[in-house]
Design an enzyme around this catalytic site. Structure first.
Site, PDB file in Angstrom:
ATOM      1  N   LYS A 187     -11.637  19.052  11.794  1.00 39.66           N
ATOM      2  CA  LYS A 187     -12.244  19.570  13.314  1.00 39.66           C
ATOM      3  C   LYS A 187     -12.485  20.905  13.329  1.00 39.66           C
ATOM      4  O   LYS A 187     -11.418  21.583  13.702  1.00 39.66           O
ATOM      5  CB  LYS A 187     -11.340  18.812  14.206  1.00 39.66           C
ATOM      6  N   GLU A 207      -5.683  -3.790   2.021  1.00 38.03           N
ATOM      7  CA  GLU A 207      -5.757  -4.770   3.120  1.00 38.03           C
ATOM      8  C   GLU A 207      -6.964  -5.667   3.177  1.00 38.03           C
ATOM      9  O   GLU A 207      -6.972  -6.473   3.997  1.00 38.03           O
ATOM     10  CB  GLU A 207      -5.707  -4.007   4.583  1.00 38.03           C
ATOM     11  N   THR A 250       0.912  -1.083   0.054  1.00 37.67           N
ATOM     12  CA  THR A 250       0.154   0.095   0.087  1.00 37.67           C
ATOM     13  C   THR A 250       0.980   1.370   0.127  1.00 37.67           C
ATOM     14  O   THR A 250       1.994   1.145   0.519  1.00 37.67           O
ATOM     15  CB  THR A 250      -0.913   0.308   1.408  1.00 37.67           C
ATOM     16  N   TRP A 298     -17.189  17.815  13.594  1.00 37.41           N
ATOM     17  CA  TRP A 298     -16.304  17.317  12.384  1.00 37.41           C
ATOM     18  C   TRP A 298     -16.891  17.528  11.037  1.00 37.41           C
ATOM     19  O   TRP A 298     -18.257  17.676  11.008  1.00 37.41           O
ATOM     20  CB  TRP A 298     -16.174  15.650  12.530  1.00 37.41           C
TER      21      TRP A 298
HETATM   22  P1  AMP Z   1      -6.121   1.410  -1.495  1.00 39.43           P
HETATM   23  O1  AMP Z   1      -5.653   0.565  -0.511  1.00 39.43           O
HETATM   24  O2  AMP Z   1      -5.133   2.385  -2.005  1.00 39.43           O
HETATM   25  O3  AMP Z   1      -7.329   0.971  -2.287  1.00 39.43           O
HETATM   26  O4  AMP Z   1      -7.075   2.685  -0.789  1.00 39.43           O
HETATM   27  C1  AMP Z   1      -8.018   2.222   0.179  1.00 39.43           C
HETATM   28  C2  AMP Z   1      -8.992   3.630   0.632  1.00 39.43           C
HETATM   29  O5  AMP Z   1      -9.344   4.396  -0.500  1.00 39.43           O
HETATM   30  C3  AMP Z   1      -9.838   3.474   1.649  1.00 39.43           C
HETATM   31  O6  AMP Z   1      -9.326   3.048   3.053  1.00 39.43           O
HETATM   32  C4  AMP Z   1     -10.676   4.699   1.359  1.00 39.43           C
HETATM   33  O7  AMP Z   1     -10.204   5.856   2.065  1.00 39.43           O
HETATM   34  C5  AMP Z   1     -10.610   4.972  -0.124  1.00 39.43           C
HETATM   35  N1  AMP Z   1     -11.811   4.409  -0.890  1.00 39.43           N
HETATM   36  C6  AMP Z   1     -12.012   3.316  -1.420  1.00 39.43           C
HETATM   37  N2  AMP Z   1     -13.064   3.163  -2.055  1.00 39.43           N
HETATM   38  C7  AMP Z   1     -13.680   4.284  -1.573  1.00 39.43           C
HETATM   39  C8  AMP Z   1     -14.845   5.003  -1.983  1.00 39.43           C
HETATM   40  N3  AMP Z   1     -15.836   4.334  -2.719  1.00 39.43           N
HETATM   41  N4  AMP Z   1     -15.206   6.086  -1.431  1.00 39.43           N
HETATM   42  C9  AMP Z   1     -14.450   6.737  -0.767  1.00 39.43           C
HETATM   43  N5  AMP Z   1     -13.295   6.276  -0.491  1.00 39.43           N
HETATM   44  C10 AMP Z   1     -13.009   4.960  -0.831  1.00 39.43           C
END
Ligand code: AMP
Length: 539
Positions: free
Chosen positions: A438, A330, A185, A443
């Site tokens: 904040k 993850e 990641t 929030w």
């Molecule tokens: P990644 O591990 O790079 O795929 O990123 C995961 C993160 O992307 C998540 O923890 C969210 O913060 C964001 N994310 C994934 N899907 C969405 C969604 N549909 N809407 C908003 N945030 C998202």
């Protein structure tokens, strides 16, 4: 008392064996990196994966070795997924959009000895070769005719390597908990962290994600994963599609609107998967050529929040059902999505959009809850914000060769997202915990403000960050990339937002910029924006 059933272990190679035997109608079509389309079936892919597995053995690859790929979505990358994991090694997909230092770190951290690379990314490896000394050799994913001149040592040609090998290969049987895939990641701070998938987690995730109540894949589907195979295994499509019997359309390096539209239209795609930015490019292109999406039934939008305006366009202009989905590296990645339900089908437009703007309900296999700062559960009332925690058989229980266990608490994984969950189980991401604003003890969701802002006709992209404020602790600042030809002003944008959010949520200022910084996975790089504007409200 135990059940009296066979203890057959789940194994990724069994997916391709099954597809080769039964999904004989399905096609795998690739817009190749060299140019032109390539097409074949699952049985061809199986035989070539076996040749590749034999080749890996001759290279000395052993069970548990991490074999790297730096590649687009193509049939060769698909073969690597099965050959590497199937022979007991670990498919380590590297994201070529990462910074060079991160790529160096990842290759060394994973102790990669062999790297399979697409033509496009050869220069990228040449630039870092002196810092990845543990790599024994590089295999270019092409044929002899397209082999590049390169300074990389021990350079081999993928097709030559395969042609020397037999297509007879007995997949070894082993414990389903053995490692099968590795994906790092890319957070905004610190070194990338490795998520190590197992055969068991990958197969269960694929079985769950292709169901009708999830991605709705079947033998009639022609699925186009625009989401890259180097980022969370293209959301598991290379495993889910062969189980479902679907055809796969691989876009190769052609991620622009014109190339994607060519593949969708020419190959009659029915199901698309990708991040909002990609769909923005596609929709703009289709509009410019007055095209249509007549064969497409659904589009999965995930990775970041799906703007309402985009979902409306897909639904109303192109008659395509948008499936808003949420997940993480993850989580293999699928966590939740908004599938069609009788309620949604009947609902009026406003109620439907309100639900589809949420990130959906957990898929079978994933448990979700929101908690406060003491990890105490919070109510599912659709209003209370909390840290989103998840658990399930395809959720990571730690990071590879990394002692940081701060996100893994009490059998749950803290996603780092802040969300609400309503009484029907729909989860809505409010923010990343580090991005939520904040203000005066309350929030404000930066994501919600961004989503509304991109609904304005003059806006291409929006970014909201919390900036230190002498009175309110933090106040929102809105940055906007205008559409070409638009001259919208701060006053226009604020007026547009006024009836959409509470008055105290309205940004104190709007700044117009040429472009916004992004991470390697296309997310807004808010750390950089915050740093640049940290004193904006200090006067
Ligand atoms: P990644 O591990 O790079 O795929 O990123 C995961 C993160 O992307 C998540 O923890 C969210 O913060 C964001 N994310 C994934 N899907 C969405 C969604 N549909 N809407 C908003 N945030 C998202």
């Amino acid at each position: 008392m135990f059940g009296i059933m066979m203890d057959k272990q789940l194994n990724i190679a069994d997916i391709l064996e099954y597809a080769a035997l039964y999904n004989t109608d399905a096609e795998i079509v690739t817009n190749t990196v060299e140019g032109g389309y390539h097409r074949y079936g699952y049985n061809d892919a199986l035989l070539r994966s076996k040749q590749l597995a034999n080749a890996l053995r001759t290279l000395g690859v052993e069970q548990g070795d991490r074999v790297a790929t730096l590649a687009w979505n193509t049939y060769r990358h698909f073969e690597l997924y099965y050959a590497i994991s199937g022979m007991g090694a670990v498919t380590h997909t590297i994201n070529p959009r990462l910074f060079a230092e991160q790529i160096i770190y990842i290759i060394n951290h994973a102790e990669n000895e062999w790297v399979f690379v697409d033509l496009t990314f050869v220069p990228l490896l040449e630039a870092v070769q002196s810092q990845i000394g543990g790599v024994k050799g590089f295999i270019v994913m092409t044929d002899a005719a397209h082999m590049p001149e390169s300074s990389l040592p021990n350079l081999m040609c993928y097709e030559d390597l395969l042609s020397e090998q037999s297509s007879e290969f007995e997949w070894p049987q082993f414990d389903e908990n053995l490692a099968a895939g590795l994906c790092y990641t890319s957070g905004t701070t610190g070194n990338p962290k490795g998520v190590m998938y197992s055969h068991r987690s990958t197969v269960l995730h694929a079985m769950s994600s292709c169901r009708a109540s999830a991605l709705n894949l079947g033998p009639m589907s022609r699925v186009l994963p625009v989401v890259p195979m180097f980022h969370v295994c293209a959301w598991g499509i290379p495993y889910a599609a062969p189980i479902a019997g679907s055809s796969i359309l691989f876009p190769g390096a052609g991620m622009d609107g014109a190339s994607l539209y060519g593949l969708i239209d020419g190959e009659k795609a029915t199901a698309l998967l990708g991040v909002p930015t990609v769909w923005l490019g596609l929709l703009n292109y289709i509009e410019s050529v007055k095209g249509n999406l007549d064969t497409v039934e659904s589009v999965v939008i995930g990775g970041s929040a799906a703007p309402r305006s985009m979902m409306e366009k897909f639904t109303e202009v192109y008659d395509v059902f948008p499936i808003h989905a949420w997940g993480m590296t993850e989580m293999s990645p699928m966590g939740s999505l908004c599938a069609m339900t009788p309620y949604l089908k009947k609902a009026d437009k406003e109620s439907r959009m309100r639900i589809q703007s949420k990130q959906g309900r957990a898929v079978f296999g994933v448990e979700m809850r929101i908690v406060d700062d003491n990890d105490e559960p919070l109510p599912h009332d659709g209003k209370t914000f909390g840290k989103l925690m998840v658990k399930g058989p395809w959720v990571a229980s730690g990071y590879y060769k990394n002692d940081d266990r701060s996100a893994f608490r009490g059998g749950w994984f803290d996603t780092g997202d802040v969300s609400t969950i309503d009484s029907m189980g729909y989860m809505q991401i409010v923010d990343r915990s580090k991005d939520v604003i904040k203000s005066g003890g309350e929030w404000i969701s930066s994501i919600e403000l961004e989503n509304f802002a991109v609904g304005h006709e003059g806006v291409v992209e929006a970014c909201v960050v919390g900036i230190a404020h002498p009175k309110w602790d933090e106040r929102p600042l809105l940055l906007i990339v205008r559409k070409e030809g638009s001259s919208c002003t701060k006053e226009d944008i604020i007026a547009y937002l006024t009836d959409k959010v509470a008055k105290w949520w309205l940004p104190d200022d709007v700044v117009f910029v040429e472009s916004l910084p992004h991470t390697a996975t296309g997310k807004l790089l808010k750390t950089e924006v915050r740093a640049k504007y940290e004193n904006h409200y200090q006067t």
